[in-house]
Design a protein around this motif. Structure first.
Motif, PDB file in Angstrom:
ATOM      1  N   SER A   1       1.357 -11.529   0.545  1.00 42.96           N
ATOM      2  CA  SER A   1       1.027 -10.107   0.644  1.00 42.96           C
ATOM      3  C   SER A   1       0.859  -9.583  -0.770  1.00 42.96           C
ATOM      4  O   SER A   1       1.159 -10.291  -1.743  1.00 42.96           O
ATOM      5  CB  SER A   1       2.151  -9.357   1.351  1.00 42.96           C
ATOM      6  OG  SER A   1       3.296  -9.365   0.529  1.00 42.96           O
ATOM      7  N   SER A   2       0.400  -8.348  -0.906  1.00 46.22           N
ATOM      8  CA  SER A   2       0.194  -7.801  -2.250  1.00 46.22           C
ATOM      9  C   SER A   2       1.535  -7.667  -2.984  1.00 46.22           C
ATOM     10  O   SER A   2       1.576  -7.602  -4.207  1.00 46.22           O
ATOM     11  CB  SER A   2      -0.523  -6.456  -2.176  1.00 46.22           C
ATOM     12  OG  SER A   2       0.130  -5.633  -1.235  1.00 46.22           O
ATOM     13  N   GLU A   3       2.639  -7.640  -2.228  1.00 45.21           N
ATOM     14  CA  GLU A   3       3.960  -7.508  -2.867  1.00 45.21           C
ATOM     15  C   GLU A   3       4.483  -8.856  -3.376  1.00 45.21           C
ATOM     16  O   GLU A   3       5.131  -8.925  -4.395  1.00 45.21           O
ATOM     17  CB  GLU A   3       4.998  -6.944  -1.880  1.00 45.21           C
ATOM     18  CG  GLU A   3       4.892  -5.445  -1.632  1.00 45.21           C
ATOM     19  CD  GLU A   3       3.856  -5.111  -0.590  1.00 45.21           C
ATOM     20  OE1 GLU A   3       3.755  -5.863   0.394  1.00 45.21           O
ATOM     21  OE2 GLU A   3       3.094  -4.136  -0.784  1.00 45.21           O
ATOM     22  N   ASN A   4       4.192  -9.923  -2.621  1.00 44.66           N
ATOM     23  CA  ASN A   4       4.895 -11.183  -2.957  1.00 44.66           C
ATOM     24  C   ASN A   4       3.985 -12.303  -3.462  1.00 44.66           C
ATOM     25  O   ASN A   4       4.437 -13.426  -3.639  1.00 44.66           O
ATOM     26  CB  ASN A   4       5.713 -11.670  -1.743  1.00 44.66           C
ATOM     27  CG  ASN A   4       4.844 -12.280  -0.658  1.00 44.66           C
ATOM     28  OD1 ASN A   4       3.611 -12.232  -0.715  1.00 44.66           O
ATOM     29  ND2 ASN A   4       5.471 -12.890   0.336  1.00 44.66           N
ATOM     30  N   TYR A   5       2.700 -12.030  -3.695  1.00 49.32           N
ATOM     31  CA  TYR A   5       1.815 -13.160  -3.990  1.00 49.32           C
ATOM     32  C   TYR A   5       2.181 -13.918  -5.275  1.00 49.32           C
ATOM     33  O   TYR A   5       1.961 -15.110  -5.368  1.00 49.32           O
ATOM     34  CB  TYR A   5       0.334 -12.730  -3.987  1.00 49.32           C
ATOM     35  CG  TYR A   5      -0.097 -11.921  -5.173  1.00 49.32           C
ATOM     36  CD1 TYR A   5      -0.518 -12.532  -6.349  1.00 49.32           C
ATOM     37  CD2 TYR A   5      -0.088 -10.534  -5.117  1.00 49.32           C
ATOM     38  CE1 TYR A   5      -0.913 -11.771  -7.437  1.00 49.32           C
ATOM     39  CE2 TYR A   5      -0.477  -9.784  -6.208  1.00 49.32           C
ATOM     40  CZ  TYR A   5      -0.884 -10.401  -7.366  1.00 49.32           C
ATOM     41  OH  TYR A   5      -1.253  -9.661  -8.443  1.00 49.32           O
ATOM     42  N   THR A   6       2.789 -13.222  -6.256  1.00 47.29           N
ATOM     43  CA  THR A   6       3.141 -13.946  -7.493  1.00 47.29           C
ATOM     44  C   THR A   6       4.241 -14.975  -7.212  1.00 47.29           C
ATOM     45  O   THR A   6       4.190 -16.099  -7.719  1.00 47.29           O
ATOM     46  CB  THR A   6       3.583 -12.997  -8.623  1.00 47.29           C
ATOM     47  OG1 THR A   6       4.452 -12.030  -8.064  1.00 47.29           O
ATOM     48  CG2 THR A   6       2.415 -12.306  -9.290  1.00 47.29           C
ATOM     49  N   GLU A   7       5.216 -14.582  -6.370  1.00 44.12           N
ATOM     50  CA  GLU A   7       6.302 -15.521  -6.022  1.00 44.12           C
ATOM     51  C   GLU A   7       5.726 -16.696  -5.202  1.00 44.12           C
ATOM     52  O   GLU A   7       6.095 -17.848  -5.423  1.00 44.12           O
ATOM     53  CB  GLU A   7       7.395 -14.840  -5.187  1.00 44.12           C
ATOM     54  CG  GLU A   7       8.271 -13.871  -5.953  1.00 44.12           C
ATOM     55  CD  GLU A   7       7.673 -12.471  -6.028  1.00 44.12           C
ATOM     56  OE1 GLU A   7       6.805 -12.163  -5.195  1.00 44.12           O
ATOM     57  OE2 GLU A   7       8.049 -11.715  -6.942  1.00 44.12           O
TER      58      GLU A   7
END
Lengths: 222, 217
Positions: B164-170
């Protein structure tokens, strides 16, 4: 899966639907010992093709409908009446249709009202209103019979119940009557065993009928 | 939204890759046999031309259908810095007449493929799916029984993870760590950035085949 007939109110020539009729119909359901059992809601969206060049001959329909039913909110149904296609999908398909940008939601109708239990039958009487508006566009009724799931086999008992209902309603001298349209389900590739796709096809049919009636009554309206 | 990386491996090393994945994921593989139909809108439909994929899972006793829309990849400096592709993706299961629906709506078949292989679904910092498949083309329309490989001797490996836009880096970080375990056998990169087969593959495969994947690479 219970059988369902979906009927719409056909006002007499020169008259229109109004909330008084809706209230009389609801009272009629209670007067024949219908036990009120909460609310029900169906949402129908009209998708209109987005065309690059107006006026040229197209290989696609002008519009189709998408239907969400309260009894199965995770599902979504697409119906193209012209080509007799009905598809059952997950509600996510709405997001896909939006991303494709080939069809756009033009307007949304909500069908909602009360639910009544009468033995093995369930009646749902409700108004048809555009979303974010209270202006009444129609009256709709779902007549459901729970023990049978064959469209053919349930025909007699559904017809008899409908006659009883019409008789009860006729005492109220309302300006119009409920109409039962019977779409040709075979043309849609649907079998005799009732499914939610049958319900979606019925909703698409009565909506088309209500729109064409409204256009006949008000020919100058856009 | 999803994170995705792809790579290729020679078919002769696929068995070794399977042993390695089995050890890493700790789950059983699922067989994969998917008929993929790519449809494109006819010229006058839509403000821009659009593309949609219908996937028919032939591995099920009764084939099941899914509609998939793959959107544009995330752009900008942030997207450049991460080693996986982040893109929008939406899927919906559909009834079996989905192809008829899209034909009726004004979509035409652009091409079709048959993917045959296996997949592992597991959690490694984030829920992920690895698919290893040979990509086949049909010589006749919809003739999945007569499909032939597009690139004989080479299979496609794809790792995807919902994001999601919140967790894509993780999710991207978790995927990058996972890919490092596979590095001796294949290199995974953003789709469209082909890096070919890796030179260490033969030695790594031989080692895996000899000890059954018991040794950590």
């Amino acid at each position: 899966m219970p059988i369902k007939w979906i009927l719409h109110w056909q006002p007499n020539a020169g008259t229109t639907v109004n909330t008084q009729i809706l209230s009389e119909v609801s009272q009629c359901a209670e007067s024949i010992n219908g036990v009120k059992e909460g609310r029900w809601k169906t949402i129908l969206s009209f998708y209109r093709a987005m065309v690059r060049e107006q006026g040229s001959a197209n290989e696609f329909p002008r519009d189709f409908v998408g239907i969400s039913l309260a009894e199965q909110p995770s599902k979504y149904f697409l119906v193209i009446r012209g080509q007799r296609v009905v598809v059952e999908a997950e509600s996510n398909i709405q997001m896909i249709m939006e991303k494709l940008q080939s069809y756009k939601t033009r307007f949304v109708l909500t069908f909602e009202g009360n639910q009544y239990q009468l033995g093995d039958f369930q009646l749902r009487v409700g108004k048809v209103v555009p979303t974010h508006s209270e202006s009444l566009r129609g009256i709709v009724m779902e007549m459901e019979y729970q023990p049978i799931s064959s469209w053919e086999k349930s025909h007699q008992i559904m017809g008899e119940f409908f006659d009883l209902w019409q008789e009860a309603l006729s005492k109220r001298s309302l300006q119009g009557h409920f109409v039962h349209l019977e779409p040709n389900f075979t043309e849609y590739g649907l079998s005799d065993q009732y499914t939610l796709q049958h319900t979606a096809v019925q909703y698409a049919s009565i909506t088309a009928q209500m729109i064409s009636t409204a256009q006949t009554v008000q020919p100058n309206r856009n | 939204m999803e994170c995705v990386v792809q790579g290729i491996i020679e078919t002769k090393h696929v068995e070794a890759l399977e042993i390695l994945l089995q050890g890493l994921c700790g789950v059983h593989r699922d067989s994969l046999r998917i008929h993929e139909l790519c449809l494109k809108s006819v010229p006058n439909l839509g403000l821009v031309s659009s593309e949609v994929r219908l996937l028919c899972d032939l591995e099920q006793p009764e084939p099941t259908w899914t509609v998939r829309h793959i959107g544009g990849a995330m752009r900008g400096a942030g997207a450049e810095q991460i080693s996986v592709l982040v893109r929008t993706m939406a899927e919906s299961k559909v009834s079996k007449n989905a192809l008829r629906l899209f034909y009726a709506l004004g979509y035409k078949l652009d091409h079709e493929l048959l993917r045959v292989g296996f997949a592992f679904q597991f959690n490694s910092g984030a829920p992920m799916t690895v698919t290893v498949s040979s990509v086949n083309k049909m010589l006749k329309l919809h003739a999945t029984d007569e499909a032939v490989p597009v690139t004989p001797g080479i299979q496609l490996v794809e790792v995807t993870a919902p994001a999601s836009s919140e967790n894509y880096t993780e999710v991207a970080a978790a995927m990058k760590s996972f890919c490092e375990y596979l590095a001796p056998l294949l290199h995974l990169s953003k789709p469209g950035v082909s890096t070919g087969v890796v030179p260490t593959a033969a030695a790594a495969a031989a080692s895996l085949m000899s000890d059954g994947g018991g040794t950590t690479l």
